[in-house]
Design a protein around this motif. Structure first.
Motif, PDB file in Angstrom:
ATOM      1  N   LEU A 310      -6.776 -57.653   2.392  1.00 57.35           N
ATOM      2  CA  LEU A 310      -6.304 -56.441   3.252  1.00 57.35           C
ATOM      3  C   LEU A 310      -6.515 -56.746   4.706  1.00 57.35           C
ATOM      4  O   LEU A 310      -7.671 -56.913   4.986  1.00 57.35           O
ATOM      5  N   LYS A 311      -5.761 -56.385   5.553  1.00 59.66           N
ATOM      6  CA  LYS A 311      -5.863 -56.330   6.831  1.00 59.66           C
ATOM      7  C   LYS A 311      -5.767 -54.922   7.649  1.00 59.66           C
ATOM      8  O   LYS A 311      -4.891 -54.116   7.359  1.00 59.66           O
ATOM      9  N   ALA A 312      -6.710 -54.538   8.511  1.00 57.99           N
ATOM     10  CA  ALA A 312      -6.523 -53.364   9.322  1.00 57.99           C
ATOM     11  C   ALA A 312      -7.255 -53.366  10.562  1.00 57.99           C
ATOM     12  O   ALA A 312      -7.889 -54.236  10.745  1.00 57.99           O
ATOM     13  N   LYS A 313      -6.763 -52.329  11.261  1.00 61.41           N
ATOM     14  CA  LYS A 313      -7.348 -52.286  12.559  1.00 61.41           C
ATOM     15  C   LYS A 313      -8.524 -51.537  12.581  1.00 61.41           C
ATOM     16  O   LYS A 313      -9.552 -51.448  13.320  1.00 61.41           O
ATOM     17  N   SER A 314      -8.559 -50.295  11.575  1.00 63.37           N
ATOM     18  CA  SER A 314      -9.969 -49.561  11.497  1.00 63.37           C
ATOM     19  C   SER A 314     -10.116 -49.465   9.916  1.00 63.37           C
ATOM     20  O   SER A 314      -8.938 -49.538   9.331  1.00 63.37           O
ATOM     21  N   VAL A 315     -11.489 -49.196   9.348  1.00 62.36           N
ATOM     22  CA  VAL A 315     -11.511 -49.030   8.150  1.00 62.36           C
ATOM     23  C   VAL A 315     -12.635 -47.815   7.899  1.00 62.36           C
ATOM     24  O   VAL A 315     -13.472 -47.581   8.864  1.00 62.36           O
ATOM     25  N   ILE A 316     -12.210 -47.141   6.763  1.00 60.37           N
ATOM     26  CA  ILE A 316     -13.204 -45.956   6.473  1.00 60.37           C
ATOM     27  C   ILE A 316     -13.843 -46.014   4.991  1.00 60.37           C
ATOM     28  O   ILE A 316     -13.013 -46.290   4.225  1.00 60.37           O
ATOM     29  N   LEU A 317     -15.117 -46.309   4.923  1.00 63.05           N
ATOM     30  CA  LEU A 317     -15.654 -46.630   3.622  1.00 63.05           C
ATOM     31  C   LEU A 317     -16.102 -45.231   3.097  1.00 63.05           C
ATOM     32  O   LEU A 317     -16.723 -44.573   3.646  1.00 63.05           O
ATOM     33  N   ALA A 318     -15.444 -45.166   1.641  1.00 60.63           N
ATOM     34  CA  ALA A 318     -15.811 -43.899   1.121  1.00 60.63           C
ATOM     35  C   ALA A 318     -16.007 -44.185  -0.321  1.00 60.63           C
ATOM     36  O   ALA A 318     -15.296 -43.494  -1.166  1.00 60.63           O
ATOM     37  N   THR A 319     -16.643 -45.094  -0.611  1.00 56.99           N
ATOM     38  CA  THR A 319     -16.876 -45.692  -2.055  1.00 56.99           C
ATOM     39  C   THR A 319     -17.678 -44.607  -2.999  1.00 56.99           C
ATOM     40  O   THR A 319     -17.868 -45.155  -4.110  1.00 56.99           O
ATOM     41  N   ASN A 451     -22.355 -46.726  -4.068  1.00 56.42           N
ATOM     42  CA  ASN A 451     -21.716 -47.850  -4.368  1.00 56.42           C
ATOM     43  C   ASN A 451     -21.569 -48.640  -3.160  1.00 56.42           C
ATOM     44  O   ASN A 451     -20.464 -48.947  -2.480  1.00 56.42           O
ATOM     45  N   THR A 452     -22.593 -49.629  -3.166  1.00 60.55           N
ATOM     46  CA  THR A 452     -22.689 -50.383  -1.835  1.00 60.55           C
ATOM     47  C   THR A 452     -23.157 -51.721  -1.897  1.00 60.55           C
ATOM     48  O   THR A 452     -23.185 -52.637  -1.226  1.00 60.55           O
ATOM     49  N   LEU A 462     -27.313 -51.035   5.878  1.00 61.97           N
ATOM     50  CA  LEU A 462     -27.394 -50.094   4.900  1.00 61.97           C
ATOM     51  C   LEU A 462     -28.839 -49.556   4.950  1.00 61.97           C
ATOM     52  O   LEU A 462     -30.048 -50.225   5.573  1.00 61.97           O
ATOM     53  N   SER A 463     -29.290 -48.278   4.531  1.00 59.95           N
ATOM     54  CA  SER A 463     -30.590 -47.746   4.543  1.00 59.95           C
ATOM     55  C   SER A 463     -31.611 -48.361   3.451  1.00 59.95           C
ATOM     56  O   SER A 463     -31.010 -49.193   2.445  1.00 59.95           O
ATOM     57  N   ARG A 464     -32.685 -48.098   3.419  1.00 55.94           N
ATOM     58  CA  ARG A 464     -33.481 -48.702   2.244  1.00 55.94           C
ATOM     59  C   ARG A 464     -33.057 -48.081   0.958  1.00 55.94           C
ATOM     60  O   ARG A 464     -33.509 -48.772  -0.124  1.00 55.94           O
ATOM     61  N   HIS A 465     -32.246 -47.146   0.758  1.00 53.87           N
ATOM     62  CA  HIS A 465     -31.872 -46.396  -0.255  1.00 53.87           C
ATOM     63  C   HIS A 465     -30.419 -47.128  -0.682  1.00 53.87           C
ATOM     64  O   HIS A 465     -29.864 -46.667  -1.756  1.00 53.87           O
ATOM     65  N   GLY A 466     -29.986 -47.968   0.207  1.00 53.76           N
ATOM     66  CA  GLY A 466     -28.728 -48.761  -0.090  1.00 53.76           C
ATOM     67  C   GLY A 466     -27.426 -47.844   0.328  1.00 53.76           C
ATOM     68  O   GLY A 466     -26.325 -48.077   0.311  1.00 53.76           O
ATOM     69  N   GLU A 467     -27.572 -46.806   0.903  1.00 54.33           N
ATOM     70  CA  GLU A 467     -26.643 -45.809   1.868  1.00 54.33           C
ATOM     71  C   GLU A 467     -26.266 -46.423   3.153  1.00 54.33           C
ATOM     72  O   GLU A 467     -26.747 -47.111   3.802  1.00 54.33           O
ATOM     73  N   ILE A 468     -24.902 -46.115   3.540  1.00 55.30           N
ATOM     74  CA  ILE A 468     -24.345 -46.789   4.675  1.00 55.30           C
ATOM     75  C   ILE A 468     -24.899 -46.041   5.850  1.00 55.30           C
ATOM     76  O   ILE A 468     -24.574 -44.556   5.648  1.00 55.30           O
ATOM     77  N   GLU A 469     -25.397 -46.622   6.744  1.00 56.77           N
ATOM     78  CA  GLU A 469     -26.050 -45.851   8.038  1.00 56.77           C
ATOM     79  C   GLU A 469     -24.943 -45.467   8.867  1.00 56.77           C
ATOM     80  O   GLU A 469     -23.947 -46.333   9.363  1.00 56.77           O
TER      81      GLU A 469
END
Length: 530
Positions: A310-319, A451-452, A462-469
């Motif tokens: 998929l192609k996008a100009k902007s993306v929001i990650l909410a997994t 879920n990263t 990503l943080s050391r806990h795997g979260e998105i910074e």
């Protein structure tokens, strides 16, 4: 059996029936058969388009009943008394067999109708399982659409011998033509994808053919839904890529802290989220998992597991996030065979047995309290020196006579006999001695993991806990990519916080687009002058 209010509501629903239906019960002389007879006769009395009769030879399981459309092969069956969470499944079955339209996309209905072959499904459920109705209702709908599909929904607590013979320790458990086919929540689309797996290439090509999105939201939970709504309201091209719309909320039993909603259940809340998103012009791509993300020039590309991009100009990650696992020997081997993560769903299958709950936080203590009312004995195992749950929950737990609490205990292995769980081994962290508990089930309640995995190696930090910074605006380290919800470093993993963060990330993405895209600037100006 049904109170006056429920009868009034049910009578109104049954007025939507357009074709006659026949209810055929198979009963014996026990109390449950008497109870089912009373229920079915009450239902029959509420509509002139229903008829009721008994046929002891119609089905081997007793008590059970079929809902038939006379003159056709359309039929669905229930073994047991579908009350609790399954009462809605019963109402929908009556309506759909009676000619009321099945609410599925036309493309899905056509795919179900064209399935080759004959399919006999058996779904084992428990009345307290909030995940089970989705599966029961999906398979019932498929049986109505395609008469070569047959389905019987079975109350596992009532047919314990079958449950034991088939080693069912987690619901919903779906058998197809006598073999285990699926366990856990699933929609009609998900079940259909497992039945008709040959369309993978076509699905990938369909994704490749999609035009570029202004905002692409990856994830369909509260954060993703809020982000999609806020983007769509700006009048820009919005898409949602989700593995399952609703996310972790689907596995939540009760929600009592979402402001303005006094109390609701997770599946109902998830359905409301999806309905709200669908009220806008949003391209929802369900049953897809993101596999990678990168920027190429002005475009952001999202690779999809199984093929397609998929192609996008902007993306929001909410997994979002998922239940954290013990990661000890035996856990995966005996998952759904004694290792469980949902006490509300699977607790009734352990009636009269001994179980353990691993985790001393609120979720673990709540699980132990709930299970104590069903099972013979509960052992709660906590890694730390003391329980971490709220004091009011701890007091309730300690008041129960069939609960034992073990602290400073590290679970080291789930034990089984090849077919099911038989015990658990833990290390006493104080004395460094190993102990074994004889058990029938282990309920894991030790928090969440983001879920990263698919982002590792990407430019998204990503943080050391795997979260998105993320920063205060929800921006990630990759330009044009934002993130929101439980997958991020934002503290306090709550539904209302995830929704707010999703809205914020969407507004930030729109601001990014305005500053980087002339097309979006024109849309914004048109909205301002409208």
């Amino acid at each position: 059996m049904l109170d006056a209010n429920i009868k009034t509501q049910l009578k109104a629903y049954l007025e939507k029936i357009t074709q006659p239906i026949e209810i055929v019960a198979s009963l014996d002389v026990d109390a449950k058969s008497v109870e089912l007879r009373e229920l079915l006769q009450e239902i029959d009395s509420l509509s002139d388009k229903t008829s009721y009769r008994e046929d002891a030879d119609a089905q081997a399981r007793k008590p059970s009943f079929m809902i038939n459309r006379p003159g056709t092969d359309i039929s669905v069956s229930f073994a047991g008394i579908p009350m609790g969470h399954e009462f809605t499944s019963l109402i929908l079955a009556l309506l759909q067999v009676g000619g009321h339209a099945v609410k599925l996309d036309e493309a899905v209905i056509e795919q179900i109708r064209n399935l080759p072959g004959d399919f006999v499904f058996e779904t084992y459920f428990s009345l307290s399982c909030q995940n089970c109705p989705d599966v029961v209702q999906a398979l019932n709908a498929m049986a109505v659409i395609n008469p070569r599909i047959k389905h019987v929904a079975i109350d596992g607590a009532l047919f314990q011998q079958e449950v034991q013979e088939r080693n069912i320790l987690s619901v919903p458990a779906v058998f197809l033509n006598g073999e285990l086919f699926h366990q856990g929540r699933a929609s009609a689309e998900e079940l259909l994808a497992k039945l008709d797996a040959g369309d993978t290439e076509a699905r990938a090509q369909a994704l490749d053919a999609k035009d570029e999105y202004d905002v692409l939201v990856v994830g369909g939970g509260p954060a993703g839904a809020a982000a999609a709504i806020y983007a769509a309201r700006k009048g820009i091209r919005t898409g949602v890529l989700a593995e399952r719309f609703g996310g972790q909320v689907l596995d939540t039993m009760s929600i009592e802290n979402y402001i303005s909603v006094v109390e609701t259940e997770g599946p109902k809340f998830a359905a409301a989220l999806e309905q709200h998103v669908k009220a806008y012009d949003v391209d929802i791509m369900n049953l897809h998992r993101a596999a990678g993300i990168r920027r190429e020039g002005r475009q952001i590309l999202v690779d999809v597991d199984g093929g397609g991009q998929l192609k996008a100009k902007s993306v929001i990650l909410a997994t979002g996030a998922r239940w954290r696992e013990l990661n000890v020997p035996g856990e995966q081997e005996y998952r759904n065979r004694g290792v469980a993560y949902c006490p509300h769903c699977d607790g009734p299958l352990f009636k009269g047995k001994d179980v353990a709950v691993v985790g001393g936080g609120n979720s673990g203590v709540e699980a132990a309290i709930d299970l104590a009312g069903l099972v013979r004995h509960v052992t709660l195992i906590e890694f730390g020196e003391q329980l971490r749950a709220d004091e009011v929950l701890q007091r309730k737990l300690r008041s129960l006579p069939n609960v034992k609490i073990i602290t400073q205990a590290q679970t080291t292995e789930v034990l089984g006999d090849g077919a099911k769980v038989v015990g658990l081994r833990y290390l006493d962290r104080q004395g460094q001695q190993s102990h074994t508990l004889d058990l029938d089930g282990v309920f894991v309640q030790i928090g969440l993991v983001p879920n990263t995995e698919w982002l590792k190696g990407s430019e998204v930090a990503l943080s050391r806990h795997g979260e998105i910074e993320v920063d205060v605006r929800g921006a990630t380290s990759l330009a044009g990519v934002f993130a929101a919800g439980d997958v991020t470093t934002v503290p306090y993993k709550q539904i209302i916080i995830a929704a707010g963060e999703g809205a914020k990330a969407s507004l930030s993405a729109f601001d990014y687009l305005i500053r980087n895209s002339a097309d979006v600037q024109e849309v914004a100006e048109e909205s301002a002058t409208a």
